[in-house]
Design a protein around this motif. Sequence first.
Motif, PDB file in Angstrom:
ATOM      1  N   LYS A 178       0.981  -1.127  -0.112  1.00  0.00           N
ATOM      2  CA  LYS A 178      -0.024   0.100   0.009  1.00  0.00           C
ATOM      3  C   LYS A 178       0.885   1.435  -0.044  1.00  0.00           C
ATOM      4  O   LYS A 178       0.619   2.317  -0.726  1.00  0.00           O
ATOM      5  CB  LYS A 178      -1.035  -0.090   1.322  1.00  0.00           C
ATOM      6  CG  LYS A 178      -1.978   1.037   1.256  1.00  0.00           C
ATOM      7  CD  LYS A 178      -2.704   1.139   2.491  1.00  0.00           C
ATOM      8  CE  LYS A 178      -3.709   2.374   2.692  1.00  0.00           C
ATOM      9  NZ  LYS A 178      -4.598   2.289   3.733  1.00  0.00           N
ATOM     10  N   SER A 203       2.727   1.857  -3.406  1.00  0.00           N
ATOM     11  CA  SER A 203       1.693   2.086  -4.332  1.00  0.00           C
ATOM     12  C   SER A 203       1.417   3.664  -4.267  1.00  0.00           C
ATOM     13  O   SER A 203       1.423   4.369  -5.162  1.00  0.00           O
ATOM     14  CB  SER A 203       0.138   1.514  -4.192  1.00  0.00           C
ATOM     15  OG  SER A 203      -0.622   1.849  -5.048  1.00  0.00           O
ATOM     16  N   ASN A 241       2.577   6.637  -7.196  1.00  0.00           N
ATOM     17  CA  ASN A 241       1.500   7.547  -7.701  1.00  0.00           C
ATOM     18  C   ASN A 241       1.976   8.954  -7.790  1.00  0.00           C
ATOM     19  O   ASN A 241       1.132   9.698  -7.155  1.00  0.00           O
ATOM     20  CB  ASN A 241       0.241   7.197  -7.047  1.00  0.00           C
ATOM     21  CG  ASN A 241      -1.066   7.929  -7.591  1.00  0.00           C
ATOM     22  OD1 ASN A 241      -1.102   8.301  -8.696  1.00  0.00           O
ATOM     23  ND2 ASN A 241      -1.935   8.113  -7.032  1.00  0.00           N
ATOM     24  N   LEU A 252      -1.906  -2.710  -7.369  1.00  0.00           N
ATOM     25  CA  LEU A 252      -1.547  -1.312  -6.840  1.00  0.00           C
ATOM     26  C   LEU A 252      -2.845  -0.552  -7.232  1.00  0.00           C
ATOM     27  O   LEU A 252      -3.347  -0.574  -8.192  1.00  0.00           O
ATOM     28  CB  LEU A 252      -0.469  -0.963  -7.720  1.00  0.00           C
ATOM     29  CG  LEU A 252       0.665  -1.597  -7.748  1.00  0.00           C
ATOM     30  CD1 LEU A 252       2.042  -0.891  -8.505  1.00  0.00           C
ATOM     31  CD2 LEU A 252       1.359  -1.843  -6.123  1.00  0.00           C
ATOM     32  N   GLN A 289      -2.350   0.231 -14.939  1.00  0.00           N
ATOM     33  CA  GLN A 289      -1.203  -0.618 -15.185  1.00  0.00           C
ATOM     34  C   GLN A 289      -1.434  -1.161 -16.493  1.00  0.00           C
ATOM     35  O   GLN A 289      -2.668  -1.253 -17.118  1.00  0.00           O
ATOM     36  CB  GLN A 289      -1.326  -1.665 -14.290  1.00  0.00           C
ATOM     37  CG  GLN A 289      -1.167  -1.425 -12.709  1.00  0.00           C
ATOM     38  CD  GLN A 289      -1.495  -2.535 -11.557  1.00  0.00           C
ATOM     39  OE1 GLN A 289      -1.811  -2.119 -10.447  1.00  0.00           O
ATOM     40  NE2 GLN A 289      -1.234  -3.873 -12.300  1.00  0.00           N
TER      41      GLN A 289
END
Length: 717
Positions: free
Chosen positions: A335, A338, A342, A361, A366
């Motif tokens: 988490k 991810s 971002n 993710l 993706q």
Amino acid sequence: MMEWQTHHDDIPPDPAEQALPSHLLQEIERVDLLLQGYLHRRKQAMGSTLGAFLLSPEETEHRIADPRGVPHWWNVEGKAYPLPSSKPESQLAAEFRLTEFEWNVLLLGLMVHIDSRYHLLFSAIQDQEKPGSLPTIELALNLFCATSPEKRDQEGSFLGNAPLVRNGFIDFPETSSSAARGWRQRAFIADRGVYHYLFDQSYAWPDRAGITRLIAEPFALPTHAGFTHTLRQLLDRDGPDFDQDQGEDHGRVRGAKPLIILRGAQASGRSQLVCTAAGQTGRETFELDCAAVLQPGDATLKILRHIFREIRLRNACLVMRGFVEAIEDNPGLLKEVSRLMNQPGLDIVCLIEPSVPLPRLADIPQLLLDMPGTDSQEKERLLRDCLPPETNIDCEALSRRFNFAAHDLPLILHEADLYREQRDLRADLDEDDLRKALRLRAQQNFGKLARRSSPTRTFDDLVVADAVQQQLTEVLSAIKYREPLLERGFGAKVGYGTGISALFYGDSGTGKTMAAEVIAGQLGVDLIKIDLSAVVNKYIGETEKNLASVFDLAERDAGVLFFDEADALFGKRSETKDAQDRHANIEVSYLLQRLESYPGLVILATNNRSHLDDAFNRRFTFMIRFPFPDASLRERMWRSIWPAGFQIDDSVDFTQLAQRSELTGANIRNIALLAAWLAEADGAGHIHLRHIELALKRELAKVGRLVLESHSRESRQ
């Protein structure tokens, strides 16, 4: 071209400092003057510690109104600085959408990197006795904000998800005294990597384990050209723009680029393909070994912040290897990683193997791409192009048997040439030299899961029934012609299950293991014998993981995969009564799946075929029964077991030996070796019947047969 001079000549110039770019000196001068003005507003004088490092209040006000382009202490008489075509600080601020306040904070954190006397200045300004002080959040707010509401608004710039902290531009060193201070009194410093970047210094980033810079190789395959073009377009494309408010990012986030997932076998040249595609856009590529970096804890997140920031600053591409395996048992880390991924302008390609599940993710687009395959014809062409025109090397056979990537060929050929020199300095490179290099380069490390052996015995040493001999020859024919037939259309017709698998079954000692070794020897590769004691694990799911590792490694290896006593692993599925039974059945199903998709040769051996699950029968390409040897076959074994140079006494009657006792090939081998030892100990020049008789008695005793048998198994039947 512009020139500046300082008014103070009591500080000798530093050659390293003279390389600082002029446009950044202007920014440093601005912050330096703000610091001095702030100090003079609070204190009347500073004593002699800082000396010429301080201006008088009047000089400070004068230079604020009329800056010179360099800090006042910058002592470079008549030194000229060319203005670079692009300004790193402008690129940094634009790429990460830094506000004016955030840029000022970053400059403030850089000051101690530029000159150590800023430590003293910060101590004086902040009323701290400690000489090595750093700027605090409170100092930054007081220095760059005019009103209390503005200060409160800008406090968010120091929170965890703000650009300065999230991207690792500034750090908050923890000390024994910092815990007792308020949040505004937290000291900060700019990251060293940002300092080097802003001052255009070439430094050895990354300076941590697990990161390597990839160099594009000149070798490439024609089938990869189109895929490389597709990948280049994806890497060269900007992420989507978002104008709406993005929480603590205050609407500045441009939008994350898609995470590219490149699926393919290891050692297939995936990283080099990414490097080639990125290089076509003028960009560098770095590879991150996730197993060495991704560990639970805040330290991992800090490392990733710095890595992602450097990738964006360099406008580079990051290849992540082993990402899914590193985070699969740590959902909390997944988490956080991810969230760090971002961010806009971050190009990441995640490599996964075909048997590994896709990473999940949140909030990141993706895109899955499959690595284009390389058929044996392309490898043959590439290999042939690297060899002299007139060569007797069978490039077709080598290309079909061994997996190699285009970028590995220069090293493989160099190693082959080293083997040639060991053999004969004046000789030409031959197929054995190249085969040895390919074979060693293809070897994978199975650890405790398997034992590798180099075959030494041939068909001349293998004494089996004629029917078995014929079937073994058919196995070799299937291996030889498998790829040509698949390429001519059978691959599309069959779809799956195109691998070659063989089941050897029969009594212990009838030659199953030796036959597997002989086949590997005929192919010129190693025999990889799986250690079932290491593979089979009582904990649920662990056996499947071990099997996945075995097959994944074997697919990159050139060796023959051999499961001895396979019924321990491939046994019949039972009626599901509990969770243990259910998972045992899952293991069998997983094995069936891997057998069907495995591209190489896998051999299973068992003493009892009936113990295997019935579902395996139709999956095997070959099922070869190794019968208990009859008298005729035993006689052949007795005659062929003796190495050249050993003299057998004329009194030894091999026909009678074969008829008097039922033995396997393994039994006869043991008896012959013990008889030779007994003859040596006896000082006899020949191996006599008495030596064989005694050795025979010892061998039968081992299996509980104390009396020599007078009738054969077939006569009783």
